[in-house]
Every structure is written in structure tokens, then in C-alpha cells.
Design a protein around this motif. Sequence first.
Motif, short mmCIF file in Angstrom:
data_model
loop_
_atom_site.label_atom_id
_atom_site.label_comp_id
_atom_site.label_asym_id
_atom_site.label_seq_id
_atom_site.Cartn_x
_atom_site.Cartn_y
_atom_site.Cartn_z
N GLY A 75 6.58 9.40 5.52
CA GLY A 75 5.66 8.27 5.60
C GLY A 75 6.38 6.94 5.53
N ILE A 76 7.31 6.82 4.58
CA ILE A 76 8.07 5.58 4.45
C ILE A 76 8.93 5.35 5.69
CG2 ILE A 76 9.86 4.40 3.11
CD1 ILE A 76 8.89 5.85 0.64
N LEU B 9 6.77 4.04 8.48
CA LEU B 9 6.36 2.65 8.28
C LEU B 9 7.51 1.70 8.56
CD1 LEU B 9 4.41 0.46 7.35
CD2 LEU B 9 5.08 0.95 4.99
N ASP C 147 0.99 4.07 -3.00
CA ASP C 147 0.77 5.50 -2.77
C ASP C 147 1.93 6.35 -3.27
OD1 ASP C 147 -1.63 4.92 -1.58
OD2 ASP C 147 -0.85 5.01 0.48
N ARG C 148 3.16 5.87 -3.11
CA ARG C 148 4.34 6.69 -3.44
C ARG C 148 4.82 6.49 -4.88
NH1 ARG C 148 2.91 8.26 0.90
NH2 ARG C 148 4.23 8.95 2.64
N GLU D 114 0.83 -1.21 0.00
CA GLU D 114 0.00 0.00 0.00
C GLU D 114 0.86 1.26 0.00
OE1 GLU D 114 -3.25 0.52 -0.37
OE2 GLU D 114 -3.35 -1.64 -0.79
N MET D 115 1.95 1.24 0.78
CA MET D 115 2.86 2.38 0.79
C MET D 115 3.50 2.57 -0.58
SD MET D 115 4.23 4.93 2.32
CE MET D 115 3.76 4.66 4.05
N HIS D 116 3.91 1.46 -1.21
CA HIS D 116 4.52 1.55 -2.54
C HIS D 116 3.50 2.08 -3.55
CE1 HIS D 116 6.10 0.29 -6.46
NE2 HIS D 116 7.30 0.29 -5.89
#
Length: 327
Positions: free
Chosen positions: A134-135, A138, A74-75, A70-72
Motif C-alpha cells: 500500500g505504501i 501511494l 492506517d499503518r 491517512e496512510m500513516h
Amino acid sequence: MFSLSLSGGKRPFDELSEQEILALAISSEEDDARIYLAYADQLREAYPHSAKVFEDMAAVEHTHRNMLIEMHRDRFGERIPLIRREHVRGFYDRKPDWLRKNLTLDQIREETMQMEEGAYRFYHEAAQHTSDAGIRKLLGDLAMAEQGHEEIATMLGDRHLPEDARATEDETKKRQFILTYVQPGLAGLMDGSVSTLAPIFAAAFATGDTWSTFLIGLSASVGAGISMGFTEAAHDDGKLSGRGSPLKRGLASGIMTTVGGLGHALPYLIPHFWTATITAAVIVFFELWAIAFIQNRYMETPFWRAAMQVVLGGSLVLAAGVLIGHG
């Protein structure tokens, strides 16, 4: 390019981009989940409750993977670069499944602790190499999660391993240890200690020469060890009997057979005949009582019954060897 060729094509960790760090974390979580599921499959038959613990730990790794994906997304979007542990220089690695199949339950637990420690170090280091807030958050959270996996494993163990189940698994582990190591090792020790008594003491009293006696004892011990080892390994592959790896059983039997014979052969390196013989006889006494103790300790044979069987039988073989040597 030259530095990559020297390192086998691996990238230094410091050169990874934030996207590559996320991709590496995703693939690592996927691999760890597969490893935990492989442990669960391996343990399910003998240790079903521990297998459930590893299934739940795999589910935790899947949760981490989903958070990273999900983080990947988004970024950096949907396309995740292909990068794995083996692509990064100095990165902690994982053994393939075929190197884990013979691990004991305790070894698996130890391996799991090392996996979590390696994952913690990765996330901690990775968080220092990203400027995205954010990264970074996390990765820091995942580092703390990996550090807390030992507590998670304990919690899951408490859920899936109540006292009666834990006792059952401990009993299964003890039984497997006895079948794989103690039983063939004890058989080898008995054979090596008792069967070599007659030829060694017969040779001693027939020749009166300590060096010749030592050579005879050495050859008898090594020969018996090789024979017992191959016999144990060849006659049962362990699949139906559940006695474990034939290689491990063969080594246990062969080594202990050789040790049992060498115990009373080595004193004949002493040049003086009666000093060597008396020393060998004393060692035989302790060998036979040690066998009786092991039988009582692990095979649950009543001690005096084991002593009568082993000590009396060994004494008769020893006497036979002395009489034959004198004849």
C-alpha cells in the motif's frame, strides 16, 4: 553514533524506516504548500493571476499531505514522528522565505520546476525502499503526480491566466525590468560616457602622455561609478516608486557608469598618442549611438530625437575637452 556526528547528526536516507519515510513525505508536502503560499503572497500585488496559480498548487500539496497522513494513520497510528528534510543526509532542501523575496516571476517558476523535480526523485526513491504494497503504491502514485505537476501548473495557468491577463503580467514584468535595471543602467551609461569625455580628452591633449591620460580616465570612471551607484541606491528605496531593490539599481547604475567611462579610457593603454586618441574617438562614436539605440528600444524615445540629444550633447562635451586641452 560516530557516523552521525561526522554528518552533523543527519540520518542516511537508506536507514529510514517506512514510518519515517511517510513522516518525511508529510513534512515535505507541508513545507512545499507553505512555499507556494509564500509565492502567492509575494506575487499577489503585481501578478494576481499567477498568485492564484500558486494558491491552487498549494491546495494540491495539501491533498497529497492528507493522503500521506491517512496512510500513516492506517499503518502506524496517529503519532507522526518529527523528521524533516534537514534531518536526512543528501536530501534536497528548500530555501527559507527571506531568500526568495527578491526572486523574479521567471525565477519563481524555475524554482518551482526544480522543487517538483526534487519531490519526484524523493518519491521514486522512497518507493524502492518500502516493502509494504500500500505504501509503495501511494509513493509511486505521488511520484507520478509530482512529475505531472508541470502539466498541472500549465492547466492552472490556462484557467487563471487568460491571454489578456498574461499580457498584463508580461507588461508588468517588462516595466519592472526597465525600472530596476534599464533606467538606472542607462542613466549610468550616459553619465559615464558623456561626463568623462571632457576630462579624458582634455588630459590627452594637455599632456600628450597616454599613460597619464589612462590613469585620469580610470580614476574619473571609477569615481563616477561609485558616486552614481550610491546616489541611485540612497535616494529611493523603491517602496513607494515601485522601482525595485535599491541595491540592484545602485549596482546597475554604478557598473554602467564605470563601463561608460572606461570605454574611451582603455585605448590610452596604447603607447602611441594618435593611435590611442583615434581609437578612443571611434569608441565614443559607437557608445553614443548605442545609448541612443537603448533609449529607443527600452524607453520608447524616438530614435532621431534620442540621437540628437545624446550624439549632439556628447560631441559638444568632446569638443570642449579637446579645446580645453589645447588651451
